[in-house]
Write a protein that holds these residues in place. Structure first.
Motif, mmCIF file in Angstrom:
data_model
loop_
_atom_site.group_PDB
_atom_site.id
_atom_site.type_symbol
_atom_site.label_atom_id
_atom_site.label_comp_id
_atom_site.label_asym_id
_atom_site.label_seq_id
_atom_site.Cartn_x
_atom_site.Cartn_y
_atom_site.Cartn_z
ATOM 1 N N GLU A 256 31.321 0.418 30.374
ATOM 2 C CA GLU A 256 30.145 1.176 30.792
ATOM 3 C C GLU A 256 29.491 1.883 29.603
ATOM 4 O OE1 GLU A 256 28.605 1.240 33.624
ATOM 5 O OE2 GLU A 256 30.034 0.102 34.834
ATOM 6 N N GLU B 105 21.106 -10.976 32.625
ATOM 7 C CA GLU B 105 21.789 -10.229 33.667
ATOM 8 C C GLU B 105 23.300 -10.312 33.459
ATOM 9 O OE1 GLU B 105 20.500 -8.263 35.972
ATOM 10 O OE2 GLU B 105 18.515 -8.694 35.105
ATOM 11 N N LEU B 106 23.963 -9.170 33.489
ATOM 12 C CA LEU B 106 25.415 -9.158 33.376
ATOM 13 C C LEU B 106 26.052 -9.686 34.663
ATOM 14 C CD1 LEU B 106 25.948 -5.663 31.703
ATOM 15 C CD2 LEU B 106 25.908 -7.897 30.593
ATOM 16 N N GLN B 107 27.246 -10.221 34.535
ATOM 17 C CA GLN B 107 27.976 -10.751 35.682
ATOM 18 C C GLN B 107 29.204 -9.881 35.930
ATOM 19 O OE1 GLN B 107 29.005 -14.769 34.592
ATOM 20 N NE2 GLN B 107 26.898 -15.320 34.049
ATOM 21 N N TRP B 108 29.379 -9.438 37.167
ATOM 22 C CA TRP B 108 30.600 -8.692 37.506
ATOM 23 C C TRP B 108 31.698 -9.702 37.853
ATOM 24 C CZ3 TRP B 108 32.409 -3.954 36.960
ATOM 25 C CH2 TRP B 108 33.597 -3.617 37.608
ATOM 26 N N HIS C 186 22.369 -3.065 30.752
ATOM 27 C CA HIS C 186 22.339 -4.372 30.101
ATOM 28 C C HIS C 186 23.108 -4.330 28.780
ATOM 29 C CE1 HIS C 186 18.876 -4.820 32.829
ATOM 30 N NE2 HIS C 186 19.117 -6.115 32.750
ATOM 31 N N CYS C 187 23.474 -5.524 28.309
ATOM 32 C CA CYS C 187 24.060 -5.655 26.977
ATOM 33 C C CYS C 187 22.993 -5.296 25.944
ATOM 34 C CB CYS C 187 24.555 -7.092 26.771
ATOM 35 S SG CYS C 187 24.972 -7.496 25.055
ATOM 36 N N TRP D 63 32.083 -5.956 33.652
ATOM 37 C CA TRP D 63 30.795 -6.601 33.416
ATOM 38 C C TRP D 63 30.935 -7.574 32.240
ATOM 39 C CZ3 TRP D 63 27.332 -6.405 37.008
ATOM 40 C CH2 TRP D 63 27.220 -5.280 37.829
ATOM 41 N N TYR D 64 30.485 -8.792 32.486
ATOM 42 C CA TYR D 64 30.607 -9.857 31.482
ATOM 43 C C TYR D 64 29.214 -10.277 31.039
ATOM 44 C CZ TYR D 64 31.605 -14.521 29.574
ATOM 45 O OH TYR D 64 31.690 -15.620 28.764
ATOM 46 N N CYS D 65 29.007 -10.318 29.706
ATOM 47 C CA CYS D 65 27.729 -10.778 29.158
ATOM 48 C C CYS D 65 27.860 -12.243 28.747
ATOM 49 C CB CYS D 65 27.308 -9.935 27.957
ATOM 50 S SG CYS D 65 25.802 -10.561 27.150
ATOM 51 N N LEU E 136 26.922 -0.261 27.630
ATOM 52 C CA LEU E 136 25.703 -0.737 28.277
ATOM 53 C C LEU E 136 24.521 0.181 27.968
ATOM 54 C CD1 LEU E 136 27.100 -1.782 31.783
ATOM 55 C CD2 LEU E 136 26.914 -3.140 29.695
#
Length: 541
Positions: free
Chosen positions: A135, A150-153, A142-143, A124-126, A138
């Motif tokens: 994990e 929204e986080l990006q996978w 969320h961050c 997961w990238y913020c 989070l």
């Protein structure tokens, strides 16, 4: 010069902030770090140390390219405008040619050391802080620092740095030099991560043309750590100016936010070890401004705009209240109402009143001509001198540990002592009793106290400190940045001013200010609070 020898004969004081994510209008909480570091830089210059202050902008941040598309422009044009208003000894832009070369050299050295390899990363990238999140980091998916984003996978093939190889070296660093990371409570977080075991981290990204090409692979760009963190050595002259690098590196202190200690206290020293370069002397992590216990952020909508603060307090007043109300080493809640009360109590009332009454009474009772303070030898005079010397020592101790709020507490204690002295000696009564000699002595002691206060204020409120000195008739012997003077050891010695001086005209240094009647989004002061004064909206003239 060998890599290991760099810094062995270092001269001068070098401090840095973390470089900022690009934005057209940073909020006040985002400038907290820069304000504190600027005060430290000014203090070091006032001490007589040649000082280099570095800050900058992370123009290769991942959000720059999509933002440029939203604005209908290219990334370079977007960040050019944002960078134009910053002024420091060196403002690094990660698009600068010398920085590009420094980043490439850092990667090449890591490659030569066998610390770079290719692998696949997923996680997961913020986009708010350019960081992959585990994990365990989070909160509700969320961050924690950017809960509205929204986080990006992401899953992609990248190059990695072998951080795990430096586990024992970093353990040894903290065993032998625990103060490498200050303060202790943030160091403890770093040590906890170290005990968990270090994991290699990604140092490249693919699929973008924005950024520095990765050495040996034009399809990849150098990812944030070998780009953003490298700015510190770029600013010292690495690799193109060995003479400058020897002069300035290692940095005396990196001033950073508490949320990026992992990268500065684990990643960065390991990267420097890999490159064969000396480590900085210290990383100091500051806390955050908070509102009702929450970190301030634009995404939460709980920020103070710098222009609103300046409208209330002026630039110098804003610098003062921010560093007085928020301890630099931990979080603190603020409201505009609380800042107004602090400004009026400290600057408009205590300090401003002391300076105004000193200059005004000197003009009224002695035509502005003051005798040498050495002529004042009454017990009360000597007591104030001893108080000043003790407070100055406390001030230096606080400044040396970046406890700016404590330095300002000490400063205001001297202002309070000066006002107490004025009340006890009552030069207005002495003048009525025609005790002319004693009037001059008392006013010279008050003026000497104000002179000392001006030098103590100079790191925090430089323009106002200069005006104070002008009103006293003893202009500061250093430039607007605090450089060029004889040093604070000389300037803060009691009686080191002129043998006798002629005061100027009294002008309010810090006019009282008040909140507008409607208050503000960050004013949670109850209407019936006796400390709140809403009689006159706007800024007092």
């Amino acid at each position: 010069m060998t890599r290991e020898a760099a810094g062995a004969t270092k001269a001068g004081y070098y401090l840095t902030t973390a470089i900022f994510y690009p934005t057209a209008s940073p909020a006040l909480h985002s400038l907290f770090e820069a304000v504190g570091a600027d005060a430290l830089a000014r203090y070091q210059r006032l001490l007589g140390n040649e000082t280099r202050f570095l800050t900058g902008m992370d123009e290769h941040s991942a959000q720059v390219e999509p933002l440029a598309r939203q604005h209908g422009t290219d990334p370079s044009s977007l960040v050019d405008e944002w960078a134009a208003s910053w002024r420091y000894d060196r403002f690094i832009r990660t698009t600068d040619g010398d920085h590009v070369e420094a980043s490439l050299e850092m990667v090449r050295r890591a490659q030569a050391a066998g610390d770079i390899y290719k692998g696949t990363y997923s996680g997961w990238y913020c986009p708010g802080d350019n960081e992959f999140k585990t994990e365990s980091q989070l909160v509700d998916g969320h961050c924690p620092d950017h809960p509205t984003l929204e986080l990006q996978w992401l899953e992609e093939e990248n190059y990695f740095f072998r951080l795990s190889r430096y586990q024992e070296a970093l353990e040894r660093l903290y065993a032998e030099n625990p103060s490498f990371c200050e303060p202790e409570h943030f160091r403890n977080e770093v040590l906890a991560w170290l005990r968990e075991g270090l994991r290699d981290f990604s140092v490249s990204r693919a699929g973008t043309a924005w950024g520095i090409p990765f050495p040996g692979d034009p399809d990849h760009r150098i990812y944030v750590w070998f780009d953003a963190l490298t700015n510190y050595v770029t600013g010292a002259g690495f690799p193109g100016d060995p003479g400058a690098f020897e002069r300035w590196w290692p940095a005396d202190v990196h001033v950073i936010g508490k949320n990026i200690t992992r990268f500065h206290c684990l990643y960065w020293p390991a990267m420097l070890m890999s490159a064969g370069l000396p480590l900085p002397r210290q990383v100091f992590a500051h806390g955050f401004m908070t509102f009702r216990g929450e970190k301030m952020s634009k995404t939460r909508g709980n920020v103070i705009r710098p222009e609103d603060a300046v409208a209330l307090f002026g630039v110098d007043g804003t610098r003062y209240v921010v560093l007085r109300e928020i301890p630099f080493d931990r979080d603190a809640d603020i409201t505009l109402g609380g800042l107004v009360r602090r400004y009026n109590a400290d600057l408009a009332n205590d300090l401003g009143n002391l300076v105004n009454r000193t200059v005004s009474m000197s003009a009224r009772y002695t035509d502005g001509a003051l005798p040498a303070v050495s002529s004042a030898g009454a017990p009360a005079d000597l007591e104030l001198r001893a108080t000043a010397e003790r407070i100055i020592a406390d001030y230096h101790t606080a400044m040396g540990s970046l406890q700016f709020d404590e330095a300002l507490v000490a400063l205001m204690a001297l202002a309070g002592a000066g006002n107490g002295y004025a009340e006890s000696q009552a030069p207005w009564n002495l003048n009525r009793q025609r005790e002319t000699e004693r009037v001059g002595q008392v006013l010279s002691v008050m003026a000497e106290t104000c002179r000392l206060l001006g030098h103590l204020l100079a790191p925090f409120t430089p323009a106002s400190a200069a005006r104070l000195a002008e009103q006293l008739g003893v202009p500061a012997p250093y430039d607007a940045r605090g450089a060029g003077g004889p040093g604070l050891a000389t300037l803060l010695a009691w009686g080191s001013g002129p043998e006798g001086w002629h005061t100027g005209a009294a002008q309010p240094l810090f006019p009282r200010t008040e909140l507008p009647e409607e208050g503000g989004s960050l004013d949670d002061t109850p209407p019936d609070d006796p400390m709140r004064d809403t009689a006159s909206p706007g800024v007092a003239s």
